[in-house]
Design an enzyme around this catalytic site. Structure first.
Site, short mmCIF file in Angstrom:
data_model
loop_
_atom_site.label_atom_id
_atom_site.label_comp_id
_atom_site.label_asym_id
_atom_site.label_seq_id
_atom_site.Cartn_x
_atom_site.Cartn_y
_atom_site.Cartn_z
N ARG A 74 -34.69 3.13 -22.04
CA ARG A 74 -35.71 4.12 -22.40
C ARG A 74 -36.99 3.84 -21.62
O ARG A 74 -38.02 3.50 -22.19
CB ARG A 74 -35.97 4.17 -23.90
CG ARG A 74 -35.66 2.92 -24.66
CD ARG A 74 -35.71 3.16 -26.16
NE ARG A 74 -35.53 1.88 -26.84
CZ ARG A 74 -35.39 1.76 -28.14
NH1 ARG A 74 -35.42 2.82 -28.92
NH2 ARG A 74 -35.25 0.58 -28.70
N ASN A 128 -27.07 -7.78 -19.52
CA ASN A 128 -27.86 -7.18 -20.60
C ASN A 128 -27.66 -8.00 -21.87
O ASN A 128 -26.71 -7.77 -22.62
CB ASN A 128 -27.42 -5.73 -20.81
CG ASN A 128 -28.11 -5.13 -22.04
OD1 ASN A 128 -29.11 -5.66 -22.52
ND2 ASN A 128 -27.55 -4.03 -22.53
N ARG A 133 -35.05 -12.02 -23.38
CA ARG A 133 -36.52 -12.06 -23.56
C ARG A 133 -37.01 -13.43 -23.99
O ARG A 133 -38.22 -13.68 -24.00
CB ARG A 133 -36.95 -11.00 -24.57
CG ARG A 133 -36.39 -11.19 -25.98
CD ARG A 133 -36.91 -10.10 -26.91
NE ARG A 133 -36.30 -10.17 -28.24
CZ ARG A 133 -36.65 -9.38 -29.25
NH1 ARG A 133 -37.58 -8.44 -29.07
NH2 ARG A 133 -36.07 -9.49 -30.43
N ASP A 243 -31.42 -12.74 -32.37
CA ASP A 243 -32.23 -13.71 -31.63
C ASP A 243 -33.53 -13.99 -32.38
O ASP A 243 -34.06 -15.10 -32.35
CB ASP A 243 -32.55 -13.18 -30.22
CG ASP A 243 -33.41 -11.93 -30.25
OD1 ASP A 243 -33.12 -11.04 -31.08
OD2 ASP A 243 -34.39 -11.86 -29.48
N ASP A 244 -34.03 -12.97 -33.11
CA ASP A 244 -35.28 -13.17 -33.85
C ASP A 244 -35.06 -14.06 -35.07
O ASP A 244 -35.92 -14.87 -35.42
CB ASP A 244 -35.88 -11.81 -34.25
CG ASP A 244 -34.85 -10.88 -34.87
OD1 ASP A 244 -33.67 -11.29 -35.06
OD2 ASP A 244 -35.21 -9.73 -35.16
N ARG A 292 -26.73 -9.30 -39.58
CA ARG A 292 -27.86 -10.21 -39.75
C ARG A 292 -27.64 -11.17 -40.91
O ARG A 292 -28.01 -12.35 -40.84
CB ARG A 292 -29.16 -9.41 -39.83
CG ARG A 292 -29.45 -8.72 -38.50
CD ARG A 292 -30.63 -7.80 -38.52
NE ARG A 292 -31.94 -8.45 -38.59
CZ ARG A 292 -32.55 -9.02 -37.54
NH1 ARG A 292 -31.94 -9.06 -36.36
NH2 ARG A 292 -33.73 -9.57 -37.68
#
Lengths: 330, 330
Positions: A74, A128, A133, A243-244, A292
């Site tokens: 996006r 990807n 990040r 990842d968070d 999660r």
């Protein structure tokens, strides 16, 4: 004649004196060493890995943060958000993690529309991955990282205030999106948001995570993340998620405190609907939340315990947005 | 024949050995002392004077606080408030500072209406002084002090939450009433509340004091207050005011941080109008606010500088009173 006095030649006296002093010196060194080892670790030790902090840090970099934004599919939204974020006070640099594999970065167009207030670096990725990040980017020169999802807009006021809060809680994740885990009698954990009730917890609610999709944290944690176990990476790659959650485990384990400090945002928006790509975030996938909860339980196994701690502190800016926001409405 | 060997009798060897070792020991002690002096002060050193903390502290006293309430001329209100506060969770004891000189304490009536959840101690004073409440009372067994004015009611929820916040910021004053000082171009300071604008401070407001008439703070600060200069006592007695400002100076100087942490109250009430004594608080005096500006400037002279620091952090309880109070209204 009890005492027999004996005159010694200077050299022998000298040798004895020498031996005497050398013994004293050695003992001193040993004691010094021992006592030094006993020094209590000072606050900075609790900071995340700071070896990586560039020695030659410009003054600006000390009171500034780097925005890291990962983008996928996006680019129109990305450019809109870059225009917003590039004007935020204390912003030192923007690092765009380009997960559009094989797609050209919009650098040319970006530069053609310059000048821009701060440099923007596009980091082209080969795979990807959600955790791209969380690399320890060499371009990163500040202690503070602001990580934002590529569909989220937070007002400049909120960011400026949250950065000042982070400077007071530099070892925690200071952000705008709180989440929590819930223990169940079966011993299995469940993941959720405020709509998930905490059984047995009386008045008010609690959170045990602050998501890094809209948060400040110490850049040292990106280096710490490089030393996570393969199992953690495998879990994130397998789910393209969590990842968070992994970062919250890392910080909670590192500090022994709640991993996050929640700052109540005044203006936070999801701009997803504004994209023309029609692509909507991964959290729309039916299995997103189940994944999660799955990740929380997996991470508890990997960590051999639950490091996450609860907090019920919510921080707002005194006198903002309305100058009497601290007055109670009685 | 360069070397002349000399056999010494054991006793002389002994004496020399003795002297040798004693010298080493003395040196060791000196070094140890020196190095110990060099130990960096650990976190607890930043705590207010903790010598006073009772060695034999009951477990309950560690997770509990003592309510200190000074009362003057409105015993009816006092009894109403005592009934409210005696049921607060974590309350260990109540100390009533009785400033009604020569007037009988209501102990008999209080006891006749027992049993009561926690002990209430009436401390009869000989002089009606504002700073009587800042004594280092021997009955005080907890680290945490909750100080309340005798006309102020704060809900049990607010107090329970604020106590949990204080446990995370034990060296600061954690309370419900923020105030601030303002610098003026003339170098003279002015005292005020949120209605007082901070020139040059952009969005939002700041506070530099948290009043102790509705706040938690470390009991060690009461001992520290005993070592304030005569000039400070004189200022408080001359004005019958400003003891709370003096405490904020003390804490700010001690910590090098903002003296207070402001917790936004959900339910705080002034019950002044409920008294039959017709007596209304000293803050109604026309000169009250002017006195407080006067005190700030006097204290700056006494401290030879302005120790107060600004904060713009406002803490609320996550998910209370409404379970989605952290959701923004966008």
């Amino acid at each position: 004649r009890y005492f027999h006095f004996c005159k010694l030649p200077g050299r022998v006296k000298g040798i004895r004196l020498l031996r005497f002093t050398s013994v004293v010196i050695i003992v001193l060194l040993l004691v010094a060493g021992a006592l030094t080892a006993l020094l209590p670790s000072i606050k900075d030790d609790k900071m995340p890995n700071s070896r990586r902090e560039p020695k030659t840090q410009s003054q600006s970099a000390l009171d500034a943060f780097t925005l890291i934004m990962q983008t996928y599919n996006r680019t129109d939204l990305l450019l809109k958000l870059l225009n917003h974020y590039q004007a935020i006070p204390h912003l030192h640099k923007v690092i765009v993690v380009w997960n559009n594999i094989g797609e050209k970065i919009p650098e040319e167009m970006w530069n053609s529309l310059g000048p821009h207030p701060v440099p923007v670096v596009f980091k082209v990725q080969t795979v990807n991955r959600m955790r791209n990040r969380l690399q320890n980017f060499p371009e990163l020169e500040t202690k503070a990282v602001l990580m934002m999802d590529d569909d989220t807009l937070v007002s400049a006021h909120d960011l400026t205030f949250a950065f000042s809060v982070w400077q007071q809680f530099p070892e925690q994740i200071v952000g705008f999106v709180p989440r929590k885990h819930i223990s169940t009698p079966s011993g299995v954990y469940s993941y959720g948001s405020f709509e998930l009730q905490s059984p047995g917890f009386g008045n008010g609610d609690q959170y045990s995570m602050v998501l890094i999709g809209a948060a400040f944290f110490h850049s040292g944690y990106l280096e710490d993340f490089q030393r996570q176990s393969e199992a953690v990476y495998a879990l994130i790659d397998e789910t393209q998620n969590c990842d968070d959650i992994a970062m919250n485990f890392l910080v909670a384990k590192h500090t022994g405190k709640p991993s996050g400090v929640f700052v109540k945002p005044v203006d936070i928006r999801n701009l997803e609907k504004d994209t023309n790509s029609g692509y909507s975030g991964m959290w729309h996938r039916a299995e997103h939340l189940l994944q999660r909860s799955y990740c929380v339980n997996k991470l508890v196994n990997i960590y051999d315990g639950m490091p996450l701690k609860y907090s019920n502190i919510m921080i707002s800016q005194f006198g903002f947005p309305n100058y009497a926001n601290h007055k109670n409405k009685m």
